[in-house]
Motif scaffolding. Structure first.
Motif, PDB file in Angstrom:
ATOM      1  N   MET A 143       0.852  -1.167   0.000  1.00  0.00           N
ATOM      2  CA  MET A 143       0.000   0.000   0.000  1.00  0.00           C
ATOM      3  C   MET A 143       0.904   1.238   0.000  1.00  0.00           C
ATOM      4  O   MET A 143       1.830   1.327   0.795  1.00  0.00           O
ATOM      5  CB  MET A 143      -0.884  -0.043   1.243  1.00  0.00           C
ATOM      6  CG  MET A 143      -1.745   1.149   1.434  1.00  0.00           C
ATOM      7  SD  MET A 143      -2.828   1.118   2.894  1.00  0.00           S
ATOM      8  CE  MET A 143      -3.187  -0.564   3.219  1.00  0.00           C
ATOM      9  N   ASP A 144       0.633   2.176  -0.903  1.00  0.00           N
ATOM     10  CA  ASP A 144       1.487   3.361  -0.975  1.00  0.00           C
ATOM     11  C   ASP A 144       1.184   4.320   0.181  1.00  0.00           C
ATOM     12  O   ASP A 144       0.157   4.222   0.856  1.00  0.00           O
ATOM     13  CB  ASP A 144       1.374   4.059  -2.342  1.00  0.00           C
ATOM     14  CG  ASP A 144       0.045   4.748  -2.567  1.00  0.00           C
ATOM     15  OD1 ASP A 144      -0.572   5.219  -1.597  1.00  0.00           O
ATOM     16  OD2 ASP A 144      -0.379   4.841  -3.735  1.00  0.00           O
ATOM     17  N   GLU A 145       2.103   5.240   0.399  1.00  0.00           N
ATOM     18  CA  GLU A 145       2.042   6.164   1.535  1.00  0.00           C
ATOM     19  C   GLU A 145       0.777   7.031   1.525  1.00  0.00           C
ATOM     20  O   GLU A 145       0.147   7.232   2.567  1.00  0.00           O
ATOM     21  CB  GLU A 145       3.303   7.047   1.528  1.00  0.00           C
ATOM     22  CG  GLU A 145       3.515   7.817   2.799  1.00  0.00           C
ATOM     23  CD  GLU A 145       3.936   6.943   3.977  1.00  0.00           C
ATOM     24  OE1 GLU A 145       3.884   7.447   5.099  1.00  0.00           O
ATOM     25  OE2 GLU A 145       4.303   5.765   3.781  1.00  0.00           O
ATOM     26  N   GLN A 146       0.398   7.538   0.375  1.00  0.00           N
ATOM     27  CA  GLN A 146      -0.783   8.401   0.294  1.00  0.00           C
ATOM     28  C   GLN A 146      -2.061   7.640   0.636  1.00  0.00           C
ATOM     29  O   GLN A 146      -2.959   8.180   1.291  1.00  0.00           O
ATOM     30  CB  GLN A 146      -0.881   9.043  -1.100  1.00  0.00           C
ATOM     31  CG  GLN A 146       0.214  10.060  -1.390  1.00  0.00           C
ATOM     32  CD  GLN A 146       0.280  11.156  -0.326  1.00  0.00           C
ATOM     33  OE1 GLN A 146      -0.724  11.631   0.184  1.00  0.00           O
ATOM     34  NE2 GLN A 146       1.491  11.549   0.013  1.00  0.00           N
ATOM     35  N   THR A 147      -2.144   6.394   0.224  1.00  0.00           N
ATOM     36  CA  THR A 147      -3.311   5.573   0.544  1.00  0.00           C
ATOM     37  C   THR A 147      -3.375   5.313   2.041  1.00  0.00           C
ATOM     38  O   THR A 147      -4.444   5.402   2.660  1.00  0.00           O
ATOM     39  CB  THR A 147      -3.262   4.240  -0.233  1.00  0.00           C
ATOM     40  OG1 THR A 147      -3.195   4.529  -1.633  1.00  0.00           O
ATOM     41  CG2 THR A 147      -4.471   3.377   0.065  1.00  0.00           C
ATOM     42  N   LYS A 148      -2.215   4.985   2.641  1.00  0.00           N
ATOM     43  CA  LYS A 148      -2.170   4.767   4.087  1.00  0.00           C
ATOM     44  C   LYS A 148      -2.615   6.014   4.842  1.00  0.00           C
ATOM     45  O   LYS A 148      -3.387   5.924   5.795  1.00  0.00           O
ATOM     46  CB  LYS A 148      -0.754   4.377   4.525  1.00  0.00           C
ATOM     47  CG  LYS A 148      -0.433   2.925   4.307  1.00  0.00           C
ATOM     48  CD  LYS A 148       0.991   2.584   4.669  1.00  0.00           C
ATOM     49  CE  LYS A 148       1.266   2.728   6.130  1.00  0.00           C
ATOM     50  NZ  LYS A 148       2.614   2.260   6.510  1.00  0.00           N
ATOM     51  N   ILE A 149      -2.150   7.176   4.417  1.00  0.00           N
ATOM     52  CA  ILE A 149      -2.524   8.428   5.091  1.00  0.00           C
ATOM     53  C   ILE A 149      -4.027   8.681   4.938  1.00  0.00           C
ATOM     54  O   ILE A 149      -4.692   9.094   5.889  1.00  0.00           O
ATOM     55  CB  ILE A 149      -1.682   9.610   4.571  1.00  0.00           C
ATOM     56  CG1 ILE A 149      -0.236   9.450   5.056  1.00  0.00           C
ATOM     57  CG2 ILE A 149      -2.248  10.948   5.038  1.00  0.00           C
ATOM     58  CD1 ILE A 149       0.735  10.461   4.482  1.00  0.00           C
ATOM     59  N   ALA A 150      -4.564   8.417   3.760  1.00  0.00           N
ATOM     60  CA  ALA A 150      -6.003   8.617   3.547  1.00  0.00           C
ATOM     61  C   ALA A 150      -6.817   7.700   4.460  1.00  0.00           C
ATOM     62  O   ALA A 150      -7.807   8.129   5.063  1.00  0.00           O
ATOM     63  CB  ALA A 150      -6.350   8.370   2.081  1.00  0.00           C
ATOM     64  N   ILE A 151      -6.392   6.451   4.567  1.00  0.00           N
ATOM     65  CA  ILE A 151      -7.093   5.506   5.442  1.00  0.00           C
ATOM     66  C   ILE A 151      -6.928   5.929   6.902  1.00  0.00           C
ATOM     67  O   ILE A 151      -7.886   5.871   7.688  1.00  0.00           O
ATOM     68  CB  ILE A 151      -6.591   4.067   5.207  1.00  0.00           C
ATOM     69  CG1 ILE A 151      -6.957   3.609   3.798  1.00  0.00           C
ATOM     70  CG2 ILE A 151      -7.159   3.109   6.249  1.00  0.00           C
ATOM     71  CD1 ILE A 151      -6.301   2.305   3.373  1.00  0.00           C
ATOM     72  N   LEU A 152      -5.716   6.358   7.278  1.00  0.00           N
ATOM     73  CA  LEU A 152      -5.470   6.817   8.645  1.00  0.00           C
ATOM     74  C   LEU A 152      -6.376   7.997   8.986  1.00  0.00           C
ATOM     75  O   LEU A 152      -6.928   8.060  10.089  1.00  0.00           O
ATOM     76  CB  LEU A 152      -3.998   7.199   8.828  1.00  0.00           C
ATOM     77  CG  LEU A 152      -3.618   7.761  10.202  1.00  0.00           C
ATOM     78  CD1 LEU A 152      -3.895   6.743  11.308  1.00  0.00           C
ATOM     79  CD2 LEU A 152      -2.148   8.180  10.208  1.00  0.00           C
ATOM     80  N   ARG A 153      -6.545   8.920   8.078  1.00  0.00           N
ATOM     81  CA  ARG A 153      -7.413  10.082   8.333  1.00  0.00           C
ATOM     82  C   ARG A 153      -8.851   9.637   8.630  1.00  0.00           C
ATOM     83  O   ARG A 153      -9.474  10.125   9.570  1.00  0.00           O
ATOM     84  CB  ARG A 153      -7.381  11.027   7.140  1.00  0.00           C
ATOM     85  CG  ARG A 153      -6.101  11.805   7.050  1.00  0.00           C
ATOM     86  CD  ARG A 153      -6.108  12.731   5.855  1.00  0.00           C
ATOM     87  NE  ARG A 153      -4.957  13.619   5.952  1.00  0.00           N
ATOM     88  CZ  ARG A 153      -4.294  14.079   4.919  1.00  0.00           C
ATOM     89  NH1 ARG A 153      -4.674  13.777   3.680  1.00  0.00           N
ATOM     90  NH2 ARG A 153      -3.271  14.878   5.095  1.00  0.00           N
ATOM     91  N   VAL A 154      -9.355   8.705   7.846  1.00  0.00           N
ATOM     92  CA  VAL A 154     -10.714   8.196   8.082  1.00  0.00           C
ATOM     93  C   VAL A 154     -10.768   7.467   9.422  1.00  0.00           C
ATOM     94  O   VAL A 154     -11.713   7.636  10.206  1.00  0.00           O
ATOM     95  CB  VAL A 154     -11.159   7.271   6.929  1.00  0.00           C
ATOM     96  CG1 VAL A 154     -12.460   6.559   7.258  1.00  0.00           C
ATOM     97  CG2 VAL A 154     -11.278   8.055   5.634  1.00  0.00           C
ATOM     98  N   PHE A 155      -9.757   6.665   9.688  1.00  0.00           N
ATOM     99  CA  PHE A 155      -9.674   5.904  10.941  1.00  0.00           C
ATOM    100  C   PHE A 155      -9.683   6.843  12.147  1.00  0.00           C
ATOM    101  O   PHE A 155     -10.441   6.635  13.105  1.00  0.00           O
ATOM    102  CB  PHE A 155      -8.402   5.048  10.913  1.00  0.00           C
ATOM    103  CG  PHE A 155      -8.215   4.165  12.107  1.00  0.00           C
ATOM    104  CD1 PHE A 155      -8.941   2.988  12.238  1.00  0.00           C
ATOM    105  CD2 PHE A 155      -7.278   4.490  13.079  1.00  0.00           C
ATOM    106  CE1 PHE A 155      -8.752   2.161  13.330  1.00  0.00           C
ATOM    107  CE2 PHE A 155      -7.083   3.666  14.170  1.00  0.00           C
ATOM    108  CZ  PHE A 155      -7.826   2.496  14.310  1.00  0.00           C
ATOM    109  N   LEU A 156      -8.869   7.894  12.113  1.00  0.00           N
ATOM    110  CA  LEU A 156      -8.797   8.839  13.229  1.00  0.00           C
ATOM    111  C   LEU A 156     -10.115   9.589  13.407  1.00  0.00           C
ATOM    112  O   LEU A 156     -10.579   9.784  14.535  1.00  0.00           O
ATOM    113  CB  LEU A 156      -7.650   9.824  13.016  1.00  0.00           C
ATOM    114  CG  LEU A 156      -6.245   9.226  13.030  1.00  0.00           C
ATOM    115  CD1 LEU A 156      -5.208  10.288  12.670  1.00  0.00           C
ATOM    116  CD2 LEU A 156      -5.919   8.596  14.378  1.00  0.00           C
ATOM    117  N   ARG A 157     -10.714  10.006  12.317  1.00  0.00           N
ATOM    118  CA  ARG A 157     -12.011  10.708  12.412  1.00  0.00           C
ATOM    119  C   ARG A 157     -13.095   9.776  12.957  1.00  0.00           C
ATOM    120  O   ARG A 157     -13.940  10.196  13.757  1.00  0.00           O
ATOM    121  CB  ARG A 157     -12.413  11.258  11.045  1.00  0.00           C
ATOM    122  CG  ARG A 157     -11.587  12.449  10.629  1.00  0.00           C
ATOM    123  CD  ARG A 157     -12.030  13.004   9.288  1.00  0.00           C
ATOM    124  NE  ARG A 157     -11.161  14.099   8.898  1.00  0.00           N
ATOM    125  CZ  ARG A 157     -10.418  14.119   7.798  1.00  0.00           C
ATOM    126  NH1 ARG A 157     -10.450  13.104   6.946  1.00  0.00           N
ATOM    127  NH2 ARG A 157      -9.653  15.144   7.530  1.00  0.00           N
TER     128      ARG A 157
END
Length: 148
Positions: A1-15
Motif C-alpha cells: 500500500m502506498d504512503e498516500q493511501t495509508k494516510i487517507a485511510i489513517l485520516r478516516v480511521f482517526l475521524r
C-alpha cells in the motif's frame, strides 16, 4: 500500500475514532456528572463504567475525569487526521498509552470477571484497536517509518 493511501485511510480511521469517542463519552460523562441512576451500582448501565456514580457516599470523581481526557483525546484525533505527519508524536503517544492502558485494564478485569467481563467487549478492544490501527497506518517520517 502506498504512503498516500495509508494516510487517507489513517485520516478516516482517526475521524471515526473521534466520532465514536464523542458518541460514547459525552453521554457517559453527562450521566456521571448528573448522577443518572442507570449508571449507579445495580443500574442497568453500570457495566459501562469502572466505578459507580457514588463512591463511599460521595460522588465519584475519577470517571468524569477519564471521560474528559478521552473527549480531549478525540479532539486531537480530529486534528491529527488533518495532518498526521505534524502529529506524529501525538500518534506515537496514542499507540503506547492505549496499548499500556489496554494491557493494564485486561489484567485488572481478570481480578473480577463477574463484574468486569464486559470490558473484554467494550473498553479493551476499543483502545487496543486504536493503538494497532495507528501503528499499522502511521505515515513515514523522512523516508522511514516512524519509530514506535
Amino acid at each position: 500500500m502506498d504512503e498516500q493511501t495509508k494516510i487517507a485511510i489513517l485520516r478516516v480511521f482517526l475521524r471515526t475514532y473521534g466520532v465514536l469517542s464523542f458518541v460514547i463519552f459525552v453521554p457517559l460523562c453527562l450521566g456521571i456528572i448528573f448522577q443518572i441512576p442507570q449508571l449507579g451500582e445495580g443500574g442497568p448501565m453500570n457495566w459501562a463504567i469502572w466505578n459507580g456514580v457514588i463512591c463511599g457516599g460521595q460522588p465519584c470523581y475519577v470517571p468524569p475525569m477519564l471521560f474528559v481526557i478521552y473527549l480531549t483525546w478525540a479532539v486531537f484525533l480530529f486534528r491529527a487526521a488533518e495532518d498526521p505527519r505534524a502529529y506524529a508524536s501525538f500518534l506515537d503517544f496514542t499507540i503506547w498509552a492505549n496499548l499500556a492502558h489496554g494491557l493494564l485494564m485486561a489484567a485488572q478485569s481478570l481480578t473480577d470477571l463477574s463484574l468486569y467481563w464486559s470490558k473484554w467487549l467494550t473498553d479493551i478492544p476499543f483502545i487496543t484497536i486504536l493503538a494497532v490501527g495507528i501503528f499499522m497506518l502511521r505515515p513515514a517520517r523522512n523516508g522511514s517509518s516512524i519509530p514506535p
